[in-house]
Scaffold this motif. Structure first.
Motif, PDB file in Angstrom:
ATOM      1  N   GLN A   1      -7.667  -3.681   7.856  1.00  0.00           N
ATOM      2  CA  GLN A   1      -6.262  -3.896   7.509  1.00  0.00           C
ATOM      3  C   GLN A   1      -6.128  -4.806   6.293  1.00  0.00           C
ATOM      4  O   GLN A   1      -5.280  -4.571   5.416  1.00  0.00           O
ATOM      5  N   HIS A   2      -6.964  -5.824   6.210  1.00  0.00           N
ATOM      6  CA  HIS A   2      -6.919  -6.749   5.065  1.00  0.00           C
ATOM      7  C   HIS A   2      -7.160  -5.998   3.764  1.00  0.00           C
ATOM      8  O   HIS A   2      -6.432  -6.196   2.772  1.00  0.00           O
ATOM      9  N   ASP A   3      -8.165  -5.141   3.749  1.00  0.00           N
ATOM     10  CA  ASP A   3      -8.474  -4.396   2.526  1.00  0.00           C
ATOM     11  C   ASP A   3      -7.389  -3.371   2.204  1.00  0.00           C
ATOM     12  O   ASP A   3      -7.137  -3.078   1.029  1.00  0.00           O
ATOM     13  N   GLN A   4      -6.747  -2.832   3.228  1.00  0.00           N
ATOM     14  CA  GLN A   4      -5.645  -1.907   2.983  1.00  0.00           C
ATOM     15  C   GLN A   4      -4.470  -2.599   2.311  1.00  0.00           C
ATOM     16  O   GLN A   4      -3.826  -2.054   1.412  1.00  0.00           O
ATOM     17  N   LEU A   5      -4.216  -3.835   2.741  1.00  0.00           N
ATOM     18  CA  LEU A   5      -3.053  -4.560   2.232  1.00  0.00           C
ATOM     19  C   LEU A   5      -3.294  -5.197   0.870  1.00  0.00           C
ATOM     20  O   LEU A   5      -2.367  -5.312   0.052  1.00  0.00           O
ATOM     21  N   TYR A   6      -4.545  -5.615   0.618  1.00  0.00           N
ATOM     22  CA  TYR A   6      -4.803  -6.377  -0.605  1.00  0.00           C
ATOM     23  C   TYR A   6      -5.711  -5.652  -1.599  1.00  0.00           C
ATOM     24  O   TYR A   6      -6.022  -6.198  -2.660  1.00  0.00           O
ATOM     25  N   GLY A   7      -6.101  -4.435  -1.281  1.00  0.00           N
ATOM     26  CA  GLY A   7      -6.900  -3.665  -2.222  1.00  0.00           C
ATOM     27  C   GLY A   7      -6.051  -3.015  -3.295  1.00  0.00           C
ATOM     28  O   GLY A   7      -4.815  -3.110  -3.293  1.00  0.00           O
ATOM     29  N   LYS A   8      -6.691  -2.322  -4.208  1.00  0.00           N
ATOM     30  CA  LYS A   8      -5.990  -1.682  -5.314  1.00  0.00           C
ATOM     31  C   LYS A   8      -5.095  -0.562  -4.808  1.00  0.00           C
ATOM     32  O   LYS A   8      -5.514   0.270  -4.011  1.00  0.00           O
ATOM     33  N   ARG A   9      -3.856  -0.538  -5.284  1.00  0.00           N
ATOM     34  CA  ARG A   9      -2.889   0.470  -4.867  1.00  0.00           C
ATOM     35  C   ARG A   9      -2.964   1.691  -5.792  1.00  0.00           C
ATOM     36  O   ARG A   9      -3.215   1.568  -6.990  1.00  0.00           O
ATOM     37  N   THR A  10      -2.690   2.852  -5.225  1.00  0.00           N
ATOM     38  CA  THR A  10      -2.703   4.105  -5.970  1.00  0.00           C
ATOM     39  C   THR A  10      -1.295   4.453  -6.448  1.00  0.00           C
ATOM     40  O   THR A  10      -0.310   4.222  -5.736  1.00  0.00           O
ATOM     41  N   GLU A  11      -1.203   5.016  -7.635  1.00  0.00           N
ATOM     42  CA  GLU A  11       0.097   5.455  -8.142  1.00  0.00           C
ATOM     43  C   GLU A  11       0.444   6.805  -7.517  1.00  0.00           C
ATOM     44  O   GLU A  11      -0.317   7.772  -7.629  1.00  0.00           O
TER      45      GLU A  11
ATOM     46  N   SER B   1      -3.624   0.410   0.140  1.00  0.00           N
ATOM     47  CA  SER B   1      -4.726   0.793  -0.736  1.00  0.00           C
ATOM     48  C   SER B   1      -5.430   2.042  -0.190  1.00  0.00           C
ATOM     49  O   SER B   1      -5.844   2.079   0.966  1.00  0.00           O
ATOM     50  N   TYR B   2      -5.526   3.063  -1.001  1.00  0.00           N
ATOM     51  CA  TYR B   2      -6.321   4.245  -0.686  1.00  0.00           C
ATOM     52  C   TYR B   2      -6.707   4.946  -1.978  1.00  0.00           C
ATOM     53  O   TYR B   2      -6.169   4.656  -3.043  1.00  0.00           O
ATOM     54  N   ARG B   3      -7.670   5.843  -1.881  1.00  0.00           N
ATOM     55  CA  ARG B   3      -8.099   6.631  -3.020  1.00  0.00           C
ATOM     56  C   ARG B   3      -8.011   8.105  -2.652  1.00  0.00           C
ATOM     57  O   ARG B   3      -8.102   8.477  -1.478  1.00  0.00           O
ATOM     58  N   LEU B   4      -7.859   8.956  -3.643  1.00  0.00           N
ATOM     59  CA  LEU B   4      -7.916  10.392  -3.442  1.00  0.00           C
ATOM     60  C   LEU B   4      -9.279  10.905  -3.901  1.00  0.00           C
ATOM     61  O   LEU B   4      -9.725  10.591  -5.012  1.00  0.00           O
ATOM     62  N   ILE B   5      -9.949  11.659  -3.034  1.00  0.00           N
ATOM     63  CA  ILE B   5     -11.192  12.326  -3.399  1.00  0.00           C
ATOM     64  C   ILE B   5     -10.819  13.717  -3.879  1.00  0.00           C
ATOM     65  O   ILE B   5     -10.293  14.534  -3.110  1.00  0.00           O
ATOM     66  N   GLN B   6     -11.089  13.994  -5.143  1.00  0.00           N
ATOM     67  CA  GLN B   6     -10.583  15.216  -5.758  1.00  0.00           C
ATOM     68  C   GLN B   6     -11.715  16.070  -6.319  1.00  0.00           C
ATOM     69  O   GLN B   6     -12.191  15.850  -7.434  1.00  0.00           O
TER      70      GLN B   6
END
Length: 573
Positions: free
Chosen positions: A213-223, A236-241
């Motif tokens: 949860q900590h990394d979700q809240l304070y990690g890099k945000r996606t546009e 915070s999440y990333r897309l695998i494309q």
């Protein structure tokens, strides 16, 4: 005639294990159906009992017993039983009311979970280190799940509207209870690595987000962009494309501790790193020479296409901790990744402990008899173990003319067996050649509608770190014209368990490992009566039911995780 392989209730797991071995000639009936063993037992001259109808009445309701009810089934004494079979129309109704497990299960769907609770995954509100018997996680009483994954430190589930729910200490050190995290993405399936969750949406997008949860809240945000605006994501999440063709999309995912496989609608496979902690280094990505030092420029989790020999189309993917399996449209199996326990099904070579490109597993080499044509129909993996289901067609000359054209279903396994996860009755440290899981191979049942024998295949299998659960696709209705579960003769699907039990994850209530598949009993909330036989756990097949005031087409599923097990109500796929 043919000898039967039993499906009768028993008082303990050890007895049931002996029943599944199939080494002797056994006869019984359950719900008007009969299970038959291999053809080679035919010469023993055994005939089915002429009293199978009477026996089936005695065991009909026991066959409908399911896991979610926690009460011992009662069994009438001999005098009562004899009276009932003299009046069959009445006895079936009486027995169905006596054995209420099925009805209680249908009326009380949810998530039942047991095993290690060191990180509050089984019961967030309990400080117990282990939970020995299934316990309901009340948060999910009003939800039907699309998917469920259970790590040792955290759990993750997708509820009916496609939102992700997480819980356990791996998610939060202070708040262990289930919490919605990634929402509004219409997720359909997920996998869990060391420290990340990979989730697939209905439109083919693949999301990678931290477990914490900590990394979700304070990690890099996606546009996040739409037709009208763009903004930063709420977490915070990333897309695998992957590089997809026109009209192609990702339809399935499967992941290990450091990698994830992506299957597309055109039968192509991509692989990507799926852990923040470590880059895959055991060849499980399926790309020759790919390592941290040789990876191409770009994000560390950039997907790479796995080149399939002869351009074959892949229909199913499976992942263990550090290895990968593919099933092709032609019924071939390809394996790559770690082979230190023989989990690739090919000889272990200390000089080359892993394979970094898809290597064919020679299924046909497992059958030296030229009259049989094998074709792989499914793959499953978990931990350091692999399983392959194979349909075997009898094509050539045979001493038994009735066997010509017959189809049977076998299960083969390889990998680590020190905890009994091979299911072959042996405690093998390394099994680098597929070995047949005899207890679940060659099973057939008598079909009342066609008056013939049908192969019993696997309905589902879940492979955990050290233990396994398999659901058999046995008939659940005497009258196959109905899909309802209202009849007194309706049954559930048989489920068996085996492997490591160090955290009570097999559900037997004991710590003893099991090296052969065994049924487990429905536990009881009452003081056991020595004169009453416990009901055997079964799984509810697809049915129409109500949860939270809403109607769904749903079924029960089994999930084996890292020293944790669960049975849950899932949306029918």
């Amino acid at each position: 005639m043919l000898a039967t392989r039993v499906r009768q209730p028993a008082a303990n797991a050890a007895t049931l294990t002996r029943q599944l071995r199939g080494t002797g000639v056994r006869r019984t009936t359950a719900l008007g159906r009969r299970y038959y063993a291999d053809q080679r037992e035919a010469s023993e001259g055994q005939t089915p009992s002429s009293n199978w109808i009477r026996n089936s009445l005695g065991f009909a309701a026991t066959g409908t017993a399911v896991f979610l009810a926690y009460s011992y089934a009662t069994r009438p004494d001999e005098s009562e039983f004899l009276k009932k079979v003299q009046s069959p129309s009445k006895s079936i109704e009486d027995l169905s009311t006596r054995y209420v497990q099925k009805k209680r299960s249908l009326g009380s769907p949810g998530l039942y979970i047991w095993g290690t609770n060191e990180y509050r995954v089984v019961d967030p509100e309990s400080k117990e280190s282990v939970v020995k018997t299934p316990r309901k996680l009340s948060y999910f009483d009003s939800h039907v799940l699309r998917d469920l994954k259970l790590g040792e430190t955290s759990g993750a589930a997708i509820i009916e509207n496609g939102d992700l729910v997480q819980w356990g200490k791996g998610y939060s050190e202070t708040e262990f209870k289930p919490t919605r995290t990634l929402t509004g993405k219409n997720l359909i399936s997920l996998s869990m690595s060391h420290d990340r969750i990979i989730a697939l949406s209905s439109d083919g997008k693949v999301y990678s987000l931290p477990v914490s949860q900590h990394d979700q809240l304070y990690g890099k945000r996606t546009e996040e962009k739409s037709w009208f605006s763009s903004s930063r994501s709420s977490m915070s999440y990333r897309l695998i494309q992957p590089s997809l063709k026109m009209g192609e999309k990702v339809t399935a995912i499967s992941g290990g501790l450091e990698h994830v496989l992506l299957l597309t609608s055109s039968g192509r496979v991509f692989s990507a790193a799926a852990s923040t902690e470590n880059f895959p280094s055991f060849g499980q990505l399926g790309v020759a020479g790919l390592a941290w030092a040789t990876r191409p420029p770009g994000p560390v989790d950039t997907p790479h296409e796995v080149k399939i020999p002869n351009g074959a189309k892949v229909t199913q993917i499976a992942s263990g901790d550090y290895h990968s399996l593919l099933l092709t449209k032609d019924g071939d199996v390809l394996a790559f990744g770690d082979n230190s326990f023989g989990q690739l099904g090919m000889g272990f070579d200390p000089a080359f402990p892993f394979r970094d490109t898809p290597t064919p597993l020679l299924i046909r080499g497992l059958y030296r008899d030229g009259s049989r044509l094998p074709q792989a129909t499914g793959v499953a993996a978990g931990g350091a173990n692999s399983f392959f289901t194979v349909d075997v067609h009898q094509t050539g000359p045979t001493q038994d003319l009735k066997a010509a054209g017959k189809i049977t279903s076998d299960i083969w396994t390889c990998g680590r067996g020190i905890w009994g996860a091979l299911g072959n009755g042996k405690w093998t440290h390394l099994q680098d050649r597929p070995t047949k899981l005899k207890a679940l191979s060659g099973l057939v049942e008598y079909d009342e509608a066609t008056k013939g024998l049908l192969p019993i295949r696997l309905n589902d299998i879940s492979v955990g770190t050290t233990h396994v659960a398999a659901i058999l696709d046995n008939q659940t209705h005497l009258n196959r014209s109905t899909a309802a579960l209202e009849g007194a003769d309706d049954a559930g699907l048989d489920v068996v368990w085996w492997g490591g039990n160090e955290h009570f994850q097999l559900g037997t209530g004991k710590r003893s490992n099991l090296s052969q598949p065994a049924h487990i009993n429905v536990s009881s909330d009452t003081v056991p009566d020595v004169n009453k036989e416990p009901a055997r756990l079964q799984i509810m097949p697809a049915y129409r039911g109500t949860v939270g005031g809403r109607s769904f087409d749903m079924r029960q599923r089994v999930e084996c995780g890292r020293h944790i097990s669960a049975i849950y109500t899932a949306l029918k796929k």
